[in-house]
Design a protein around this motif. Structure first.
Motif, PDB file in Angstrom:
ATOM      1  N   SER A 162       0.951  -1.174   0.124  1.00 42.67           N
ATOM      2  CA  SER A 162      -0.033   0.096  -0.086  1.00 42.67           C
ATOM      3  C   SER A 162       0.931   1.219  -0.094  1.00 42.67           C
ATOM      4  O   SER A 162       0.424   2.413  -0.278  1.00 42.67           O
ATOM      5  N   ASP A 163       2.286   1.143   0.258  1.00 44.18           N
ATOM      6  CA  ASP A 163       3.015   2.311   0.153  1.00 44.18           C
ATOM      7  C   ASP A 163       3.152   2.535  -1.379  1.00 44.18           C
ATOM      8  O   ASP A 163       3.950   3.865  -1.439  1.00 44.18           O
ATOM      9  N   LEU A 164       2.830   1.778  -2.288  1.00 50.60           N
ATOM     10  CA  LEU A 164       3.259   2.090  -3.663  1.00 50.60           C
ATOM     11  C   LEU A 164       1.752   2.396  -4.485  1.00 50.60           C
ATOM     12  O   LEU A 164       1.542   1.369  -5.486  1.00 50.60           O
ATOM     13  N   PRO A 165       1.191   3.524  -4.158  1.00 50.86           N
ATOM     14  CA  PRO A 165      -0.054   3.725  -5.061  1.00 50.86           C
ATOM     15  C   PRO A 165       0.442   3.960  -6.460  1.00 50.86           C
ATOM     16  O   PRO A 165       1.684   4.360  -6.545  1.00 50.86           O
ATOM     17  N   LYS A 166      -0.448   4.114  -7.638  1.00 50.15           N
ATOM     18  CA  LYS A 166       0.218   4.388  -8.739  1.00 50.15           C
ATOM     19  C   LYS A 166       0.463   5.784  -8.941  1.00 50.15           C
ATOM     20  O   LYS A 166      -0.118   6.644  -7.965  1.00 50.15           O
ATOM     21  N   ARG A 167       1.323   6.154  -9.515  1.00 54.19           N
ATOM     22  CA  ARG A 167       2.007   7.379 -10.111  1.00 54.19           C
ATOM     23  C   ARG A 167       2.653   8.064  -8.626  1.00 54.19           C
ATOM     24  O   ARG A 167       2.369   9.424  -8.584  1.00 54.19           O
ATOM     25  N   HIS A 168       3.249   7.146  -8.012  1.00 52.59           N
ATOM     26  CA  HIS A 168       3.952   7.633  -6.718  1.00 52.59           C
ATOM     27  C   HIS A 168       5.321   6.925  -6.803  1.00 52.59           C
ATOM     28  O   HIS A 168       5.462   5.901  -7.390  1.00 52.59           O
ATOM     29  N   ARG A 200       5.675   1.678  -8.734  1.00 57.66           N
ATOM     30  CA  ARG A 200       4.675   0.939  -9.378  1.00 57.66           C
ATOM     31  C   ARG A 200       4.363   1.360 -10.717  1.00 57.66           C
ATOM     32  O   ARG A 200       3.705   2.471 -10.732  1.00 57.66           O
TER      33      ARG A 200
END
Lengths: 573, 222
Positions: free
Chosen positions: A15-21, A36
């Motif tokens: 959950s630390d890797l949402p898209k566009r982050h 991601r």
């Protein structure tokens, strides 16, 4: 490299890797930029732009590539190859410019990495439906944190035990269990990452997460009090690998002909339009090299023929190459072999991608003109501009609806797509005159299609005031008769050799016979791979790759077909 | 026209530039040479703000100092949507005030460390300032982590950001300039991305823009 470097550690929650982050991580002193892509792939890279060393964790995740904040270098999903350097004169960075990537896996809601990790992750039986706890960073060495975690617990019945993999398991009498991993960020900085075997939802989930967050932070206060009373160990000194030797060395003399260094499996073969087959090529092992929009590969066919096909992929589609092959009625065996003999599951030898048809991305507006199967390189280009939100229009000349290839791919930019169906050559000319009516400011046109259409488009563009630099084109083939009846000498300025090129032989052949490693691809003057600089002498150009202005300038030669007018050429090789 | 006594490198002035940009309010910057001119301590400026601090606004003769106070005033006066400072919700106003005070604590620590490292304020105890900032960031990160768990994007509950987000943003994202890494605060880093995507967001030196968000929000979380 110590054993520590060969282990897998959790470095982030999924959950630390949402898209566009872009997530910033650290392991054993080494920083990672973790992101991601829109296709779900998790990239773990050196946190350092190859250009000026700026952290990529402050960069921009575009979904398919990562853009450095400083000068806008872009690196592709998966391969970390540089796909774009703004203001680069050729607009096509060398494929060998590639950031360091590290092994990564995602499992049990955690992202795992290690500098040289291999093998299986630590087994997590009983945690199939686990709840990932909030990670807690601690200013203390890993060993001290692991030691303290043995006493971790949420009620009196809890007991902790150390596991062989370095983690700690804490079990309560009611069967509730927590597995705690310690990520060594640096010698004196760690992060506790835990999973609970309780698959809780809603308010229960938040209660569980808050409880553990609180307890771990209480434990952290004790650990940090203890750590601050001791002398901190010196920080790790990770070494950032220098550019690989083969990039800086002068390549050894080689006698290889066209290289086919990659093995790919035909993972899918289907008709995409009347007479056009689409092949999905996946690597047999490892990953595929980075491609740029407009690039092509050589495909070595079972019957010994070598053919060039453009890659149609969009940016970030780096786990396969997709090519389109039209069945040529007068096939010498190339397209027929692919249509009739190559099957799904076959392994083919291909070259690494080469880009002799680079795309400028600083145009105010770009016009693509595709005829028939000439659409393939332009699809990859249009998808790149579309992903960047740049202005373009895409004209696709086809015989009929049934001849429209790669519908899902061109559907991505439906708003810019204009189909021109069943036009006569005269009607095509009239339509091209309309399309190319206004050269305007900083507008560029890219043309690929059958020879006569290409000739017409180039002539119309020139008539209407498009300068040579704004008209980019690629021929499939050189249909002109090549004259190889002359004999002359070539001086190789860098190699300090003088060679005789007799009638009946090409410069390329003579170079290779003498151990000069010159890349080539189509070997008929269409693709531009064997281009060489000319220092002195007049060139008889017989290719269709160079523009008229480039031919007149006489600074380059296609060594596979072109020859000398003068007795001698001095080449920059 | 609204006048802002402004300094390019001041995070506190930046808070006001942000809100004015989000609200689309026209204003004029009166540039004060904070460094090296020390103009904010000059007699002329101390007649505007006896504390000798930036920012100050002059709105048709109403002179106000203190970034947080000015945020309250501007949002109350110029935000007809009432979302940046929702006046009818006592619960939200209480929470916003709590975080405005927290923002002041960030200024006292993270901004102090930045002044030490960047603008030669050598009298500041930089180690204490950094340690203080880390204590605050641990609290903010945990708060934002659980806000996300509850489906909330912002510091205070609700669909829309408030001036609490604006007040906490500048010195948090400028913390690296004071030697305060945010690697340990992933929830703060994600919140920064969301903040940068608010329509009307503007940058200042040391603050970088975010790229566009994933188009489909449900897809945004993998």
């Amino acid at each position: 490299m110590s054993d520590l470097h060969r282990k897998w550690y959790p470095i982030a929650s999924s959950s630390d890797l949402p898209k566009r982050h872009v997530y910033q991580a650290q392991l054993l002193g080494r920083e990672f930029a973790v992101w991601r892509a829109d296709d779900g792939y998790v990239n773990v890279w050196e946190n350092r732009c190859l250009h000026r060393g700026v952290r990529l964790s402050i960069g921009i995740n575009n979904g398919s590539d990562l853009k450095c904040q400083y000068h806008g270098w872009r690196y592709a999903n998966r391969t970390a190859g540089c796909t774009y350097i703004p203001a680069h004169p050729a607009d096509a960075p060398a494929r060998t410019i590639c950031n360091n990537t590290y092994p990564a896996q995602e499992a049990h809601g955690l992202v795992w990495a290690g500098e040289q990790a291999s093998g299986d992750l630590p087994p997590l039986d009983g945690f199939e439906a686990a709840t990932v706890l909030r990670p807690v960073p601690v200013l203390a060495p890993m060993e001290m944190v692991v030691e303290a975690l043995l006493a971790y617990g949420w009620d009196d019945s809890c007991s902790g035990r150390a596991n062989a993999d370095g983690s700690v398991t804490v079990t309560a009498a009611d069967g509730a269990e927590v597995r705690l991993f310690v990520q060594p960020m640096d010698s004196n900085r760690s992060a506790i990452r835990g999973v609970s075997n309780q698959p809780v939802k809603g308010a229960d989930r938040i209660r569980l997460l808050k409880r553990h967050s609180w307890l771990m932070q209480e434990l952290r206060s004790q650990i940090e009090a203890c750590a601050s009373s001791q002398e901190a160990p010196p920080p790790y000194q990770p070494v950032i690998a220098r550019v690989s030797e083969d990039l800086v060395d002068i390549p050894a003399i080689g006698t290889e002909m066209r290289k086919a260094e990659l093995r790919v499996q035909v993972a899918g073969k289907e008709m995409t339009a009347e007479g056009i087959v689409s092949l999905r090529l996946e690597p047999v092992k490892g990953s595929l090299p980075t491609f740029q929009p407009g690039a092509h590969i050589d495909v070595h066919l079972p019957n010994g023929l070598v053919r060039q096909y453009s890659i149609t992929n969009g940016p970030g589609e780096t786990d396969h190459y997709r090519i389109g092959v039209k069945r040529e009625p007068n096939s010498k065996g190339g397209s027929a072999a692919i249509h009739d003999a190559v099957k799904a599951g076959d392994v083919l030898a291909i070259s690494a991608p080469r880009n002799n048809f680079p795309l400028r991305r600083n145009a105010e507006h770009t016009i693509f003109v595709a005829g028939g199967i000439g659409v393939t390189p332009l699809i990859s280009m249009a998808r790149a501009l579309n992903a960047q939100g740049l202005s373009f229009e895409f004209h696709y000349f086809v015989q009929s609806d049934d001849h429209v290839a790669f519908k899902p791919q061109i559907g991505e930019y439906e708003q810019a797509l204009i189909l021109h169906k069943a036009l006569t050559p005269e009607a095509t000319g009239a339509r091209l005159t309309e399309i190319l009516a206004e050269p305007g400011f900083a507008r560029h046109v890219y043309i690929c299609g059958p020879g006569p259409m290409l000739e017409a488009a180039r002539a119309i563009a020139a008539e209407q005031g498009w300068s040579d630099e704004t008209v980019h084109f690629e021929y499939f083939a050189n249909t002109a008769e090549v004259d190889d009846s002359t004999a002359f000498e070539v001086d190789l300025a860098r190699s300090a050799m003088t060679l005789k090129v007799p009638a009946g032989k090409t410069i390329l052949e003579v170079l290779r016979e003498n151990g000069i490693d010159m890349p080539s691809s189509c070997e008929q003057g269409a693709c531009g791979t064997c281009r060489c600089g000319v220092i002195e002498g007049a060139v008889k150009h017989q290719d269709v790759y160079l523009s008229d202005a480039e031919k007149a300038e006489g600074k380059s030669i296609m060594t596979c077909v072109s020859r000398a007018v003068s007795d001698r050429l001095i080449l920059d090789i | 026209m609204l006048k802002l006594y402004d300094y390019e490198l001041s995070g506190n002035c930046y808070k006001l530039r942000l809100l004015l940009s989000f609200l689309g309010v026209q204003y004029r910057s009166e540039l004060i040479d904070f460094y090296p001119g020390n103009q904010h301590k000059s007699p002329d400026f101390r007649q505007i703000n006896p504390l000798g601090q930036l920012p100050v606004i002059d709105d048709n003769g109403l002179v106000l100092r203190d970034a947080q106070a000015i945020l309250v005033y501007l949002a109350s006066k110029y935000d007809p949507s009432n979302r940046w400072y929702p006046r009818e919700s006592p619960e939200l106003l209480g929470q916003i005030s709590q975080w405005l005070a927290f923002a002041d604590a960030i200024t006292a620590t993270a901004s102090a460390a930045r002044l030490h490292d960047g603008l030669f304020y050598s009298e500041i105890d930089v180690e204490a300032a950094r340690a203080g900032a880390h204590r605050l960031f641990r609290v903010l990160d945990e708060h934002l982590f659980f806000a996300e768990e509850e489906g909330q994007d912002w510091i205070c509950p609700g669909e829309h950001p408030t001036i609490a987000d604006i007040a906490c943003f500048p010195y948090t994202v400028l913390s690296e300039e004071g030697g305060i890494s945010r690697i340990d605060y992933p929830a703060i880093r994600r919140w920064s991305d969301r903040f940068k995507r608010i329509p009307g967001f503007v940058v200042m030196s040391g603050v970088f823009p975010a790229g566009p968000a994933a188009t489909d929000r449900r897809q945004a979380v993998a």
